[in-house]
Scaffold this active site. Sequence first.
Site, PDB file in Angstrom:
ATOM      1  N   ARG A  27     -10.038  14.352  -5.384  1.00 52.54           N
ATOM      2  CA  ARG A  27     -11.016  13.475  -6.042  1.00 52.54           C
ATOM      3  C   ARG A  27     -11.971  14.264  -6.925  1.00 52.54           C
ATOM      4  O   ARG A  27     -12.420  13.767  -7.978  1.00 52.54           O
ATOM      5  CB  ARG A  27     -11.779  12.673  -4.977  1.00 52.54           C
ATOM      6  N   GLY A  94       1.172  11.817  -2.501  1.00 51.28           N
ATOM      7  CA  GLY A  94       0.916  10.379  -2.609  1.00 51.28           C
ATOM      8  C   GLY A  94      -0.462  10.111  -3.182  1.00 51.28           C
ATOM      9  O   GLY A  94      -0.651   9.182  -3.981  1.00 51.28           O
ATOM     10  N   SER A 165      -6.184   1.420   3.704  1.00 54.17           N
ATOM     11  CA  SER A 165      -5.648   2.602   3.016  1.00 54.17           C
ATOM     12  C   SER A 165      -6.626   3.094   1.969  1.00 54.17           C
ATOM     13  O   SER A 165      -6.971   2.380   1.028  1.00 54.17           O
ATOM     14  CB  SER A 165      -4.320   2.251   2.344  1.00 54.17           C
ATOM     15  N   ASP A 313      -3.809  10.956   9.747  1.00 56.94           N
ATOM     16  CA  ASP A 313      -3.071  12.199   9.480  1.00 56.94           C
ATOM     17  C   ASP A 313      -2.992  13.103  10.702  1.00 56.94           C
ATOM     18  O   ASP A 313      -2.223  14.076  10.714  1.00 56.94           O
ATOM     19  CB  ASP A 313      -3.723  12.967   8.324  1.00 56.94           C
ATOM     20  N   ARG A 394       2.661  18.245   7.780  1.00 59.14           N
ATOM     21  CA  ARG A 394       1.946  18.043   9.055  1.00 59.14           C
ATOM     22  C   ARG A 394       2.899  18.136  10.248  1.00 59.14           C
ATOM     23  O   ARG A 394       2.486  18.519  11.340  1.00 59.14           O
ATOM     24  CB  ARG A 394       1.191  16.723   9.038  1.00 59.14           C
TER      25      ARG A 394
END
Length: 434
Positions: A27, A94, A165, A313, A394
């Site tokens: 971001r 993503g 989300s 996550d 992960r």
Amino acid sequence: MIKNVQKLEKGLRGNITIPADKSISHRAVMFSSIAEGECTVRNFSSGADCHSTLNLFKQLGTDIRFIDDKTLKISSTGKFYPKDSSALNCGNSGTTMRLTAGILAGQDFDSVLIGDDSLSKRPMRRIIEPLTLMGADITSVDGHAPLTVKGRKLHGINYVSNLASAQVKSCILLAGLNAEGETIFREPYRSRNHTENLFKYLGADIEIKGASVKVQPSKLTAKDIYVVGDISSAAFFITAGLIVKDSDFVIKNVGLNHTRSGIIDVIKKMGGNIEIINQHIAAGEDVGDIRVQYTESLKGCNIGGEDIPRLIDELPIIAVLASQAEGETVVKNAEDLRNKESDRIKCLVDELSKIGVNIEEKSDGFIVHGQGGKLLAQNQVSLPPILETYHDHRLAMSFYVAGLVCKNEIAINGFEWTKISFPEFEELFNALTI
Ligand code: S3P
């Protein structure tokens, strides 16, 4: 690359500093590119995903320069001047694809977003549908990348999402900044709020009420951004500290934003020995150091509903933690785990079963029947068992931590995928074993 991992014979000790948060790093680059002015981004992630974002915005014409390997100078007019019409590559990320689509939908040029094999299988209708309602023109391959985005004038919407989300929310809010009229996005539970925090910080007209966010068309003004450490990366170390005997160490600079810190609550419910010290605010985000100590008697717990977006996550590493607890850990309402870099429900169950974890697949999660601190032992003949990572960073890191409490050596195929979010992962583990 195959990585062999063996049981640790002594506890993890010392202290480490967790590198930059992936969500905030993405971001920082995106929002500074649509903002007007110059800024410095400090402690930027070294993960490949964030570098996909960085390269993509350079290709769109933003002036981004490295001062050192973690410090960026970003200078923008708030407009894009794409260098050419070639496809924009989001790699494995993503977040890059979904958020960038929200930025590109309202531009006055067309673009194409592509990704690697794993990203090209991930669902994109969740952003295409609301963006289309805003007037966007996006073509996909049956709801998947490549996405062809024809720039259009957008108008605001009042959208009620059935999914919590942050990627969908951020995509729509980014499109809303550049649309006519206000945009409201409501989700069933509040997902991570880094977009809202940074929008406020950079001067957007934004209002938050519970799980609903309203944004008015706004211009952002560039400001320096410091990226705090990633709690999702810290989670592997916290878990290792709790389950490897004699461990006692401090993890510094961990982002503790409430919308991300569900794992801390789970560990407390499980009775894990962790203590947050030196808690403070850095660049608008809660941050602190975490002392973690080996805990002999962890207990299973239930996880579901509004917990899920706060630890989505961390569920793979929570499965590993649960294998060392007494009793059942039940994870529900986490069906979106099947849409991550891999189908994390199926892959976790298939691979952790190979090393003796008693884990059951459910349509919306999994149940781990913990074995109360006993070392994991494989139930197959081949030695070492090979755990597949399915191009999923992960899973690779979770299996590494599981390997530390396995009776026999294990092998992880595709360990190099750790570079997607956390290239420093092994080096930091080694620092705790000297
Ligand atoms: C992210 C949001 C989450 C998370 C992903 C990063 C973000 O995805 O799983 O790793 O930075 O907004 P969803 O929004 O798809 O749940």
